[in-house]
Design an enzyme around this catalytic site. Structure first.
Site, PDB file in Angstrom:
ATOM      1  N   GLU A  45      51.168  42.045  36.861  1.00  0.00           N
ATOM      2  CA  GLU A  45      51.923  42.239  35.352  1.00  0.00           C
ATOM      3  C   GLU A  45      51.771  43.804  34.779  1.00  0.00           C
ATOM      4  O   GLU A  45      52.248  44.470  34.984  1.00  0.00           O
ATOM      5  CB  GLU A  45      51.946  41.913  34.681  1.00  0.00           C
ATOM      6  CG  GLU A  45      52.673  39.483  34.519  1.00  0.00           C
ATOM      7  CD  GLU A  45      54.083  40.087  34.953  1.00  0.00           C
ATOM      8  OE1 GLU A  45      54.705  40.643  34.653  1.00  0.00           O
ATOM      9  OE2 GLU A  45      54.113  39.270  35.914  1.00  0.00           O
ATOM     10  N   TYR A 128      55.647  42.458  26.043  1.00  0.00           N
ATOM     11  CA  TYR A 128      56.538  41.695  27.416  1.00  0.00           C
ATOM     12  C   TYR A 128      55.405  41.451  28.374  1.00  0.00           C
ATOM     13  O   TYR A 128      55.515  40.195  29.097  1.00  0.00           O
ATOM     14  CB  TYR A 128      57.146  42.695  28.369  1.00  0.00           C
ATOM     15  CG  TYR A 128      57.359  42.631  29.320  1.00  0.00           C
ATOM     16  CD1 TYR A 128      57.989  41.400  30.668  1.00  0.00           C
ATOM     17  CD2 TYR A 128      56.411  42.863  30.882  1.00  0.00           C
ATOM     18  CE1 TYR A 128      57.875  40.802  31.379  1.00  0.00           C
ATOM     19  CE2 TYR A 128      55.959  42.207  32.410  1.00  0.00           C
ATOM     20  CZ  TYR A 128      57.001  41.323  32.501  1.00  0.00           C
ATOM     21  OH  TYR A 128      56.777  40.342  34.228  1.00  0.00           O
ATOM     22  N   ASP A 146      62.072  41.839  30.524  1.00  0.00           N
ATOM     23  CA  ASP A 146      61.296  42.810  31.334  1.00  0.00           C
ATOM     24  C   ASP A 146      63.327  43.442  31.538  1.00  0.00           C
ATOM     25  O   ASP A 146      63.857  43.501  30.719  1.00  0.00           O
ATOM     26  CB  ASP A 146      61.136  42.244  32.152  1.00  0.00           C
ATOM     27  CG  ASP A 146      61.341  42.006  33.220  1.00  0.00           C
ATOM     28  OD1 ASP A 146      62.322  41.922  33.573  1.00  0.00           O
ATOM     29  OD2 ASP A 146      61.146  42.278  34.260  1.00  0.00           O
TER      30      ASP A 146
END
Length: 348
Positions: A45, A128, A146
């Site tokens: 991520e 996020y 996102d």
DNA sequence: TACCCGTGGCA
DNA sequence: TTGCCAAGGGT
């Protein structure tokens, strides 16, 4: 189409079309109870923030091979991690990555916390990433929003509010679709849809499992969403990079820990300003006295300005510099790798 | 809040 | 060639 039907359609599409990614546990394995490793989910991520899958993938493979666990990463030296990140950009991510790994090792016994709130408190975890790791690694029903999800929501609901003001509205629309059922797969299904079907340009609406629900498509111009406010023009700057060689070695410096390219190895440079540099002026501003010769220039584009870097080269010696063999130049950010290669080339 | 922070691919 | 774009976070 009800929200439940939309969810069913998208999850079924994901079951058949999920991308095979090195950090992902696919829907078939997840159905068998297999969970993704939080360390790998987190690392992916962070690397994927504002970065494409093809660019991030080799870095992910390199990092997980070299540092298989968060504890391994936490124990590594700063310079090694920054060098391994070189070329991936947004170097604050690498600094925060290390800070986070060490916080997990020190404060959490080497185990990532399993609540969104405690994830959010770790360095480099914004809204996020905390939601994404929570959903994908721990199956928490978080709202993972996102750029993909914003785009999908803006088209599905034909949201006219331009970004970034529209973020609040888009996030609320996404939240209304989150359920306790398969939250990790749901988040990844939305992002896969955005990446492969509901693409920024030329969306493949004829392949979209929820096309009949889409107000943007019904309006005839789905690709025009999300609306965006125009960006400011990018200014231009000029600087000088100094390539001092000592045989096979090149003189480097360590940049200050914060700001542009913070904490990274670099060529010594002048300041970067709006006006250009003459060769005489550039030589006078050099970090050490030497017989400096102009060997060309390179162009580079950063997020918020473009740069012309004039290249001066000399053979010499000096203290206070990090003498590095040419083979070690891959620890440099791209702008300096580009400058070093151009300046050291025999073609000039 | 608005700005800062990289890179490479693509139309 | 130029601008747009990609799984954002920090300050």
């Amino acid at each position: 189409m009800t929200p439940e039907t939309l969810r069913d359609r998208l999850l079924a599409w994901y079951d058949a079309n999920a991308r095979d990614l090195p950090w992902r546990v696919g829907p078939a394995d997840r159905a068998l109870g297999v969970r993704a490793d939080p360390y790998r989910v987190w690392l992916s991520e962070v690397m994927l923030q504002q970065t494409t899958v093809p660019h991030a993938t080799p870095y992910f493979l390199k990092f997980t091979h070299r540092w298989p666990s968060v504890g391994d990463l936490a124990a590594e030296d700063d310079g090694e991690v920054m060098a391994a990140w070189a070329g991936l950009g947004y170097y604050a991510r690498a600094r925060n990555l290390l800070a986070c790994a060490r916080a997990v090792a020190r404060d959490h016994g080497g185990v990532f916390p399993d609540t969104e709130e405690r994830l959010r408190a770790l360095p480099g975890f914004g809204p996020y990433t905390a939601a994404a790791v929570g959903a994908i690694a721990f199956d928490l029903p978080t709202n993972v929003v996102d750029g993909n999800v914003e785009r999908v929501m803006s088209r599905l609901f034909a949201v006219e509010t331009p970004l970034p003001d529209g973020k609040t509205e888009l996030k609320a629309l996404a939240a209304a679709l989150v359920r306790d059922h398969r939250p990790g797969d749901w988040a990844q299904a939305l992002m896969d849809l955005g990446a492969t079907v509901c693409r920024p340009k030329a969306p493949l609406c004829d392949r979209c499992p929820v096309a009949e629900f889409c107000a943007g498509l019904a309006g005839g111009e789905p690709e025009t969403y999300p609306r965006k406010t125009p960006k400011a023009a990018r200014p231009h700057r000029n600087g000088v990079a100094y390539i001092l060689t000592r045989g096979n070695e090149v003189a480097l410096v360590r940049r200050p820990p914060k700001g542009l390219l913070g904490g990274m190895l670099a060529l010594p440079t002048s300041d970067w300003r709006a006006t250009g540099w003459s060769d005489e002026e550039a030589a006078a501003a050099a970090p050490v006295g030497a017989d400096w010769r102009a060997v060309g220039e390179v162009e580079h584009v950063f997020t918020h300005f473009s740069l012309t870097l004039r290249l001066l080269r000399a053979e010499g010696d000096a203290g206070g510099l990090i003498w590095t063999p040419r083979s070690g130049l891959d620890a440099l950010p791209s702008v300096f790798l580009k400058a070093a290669r151009a300046g050291l080339s025999n073609l000039i």
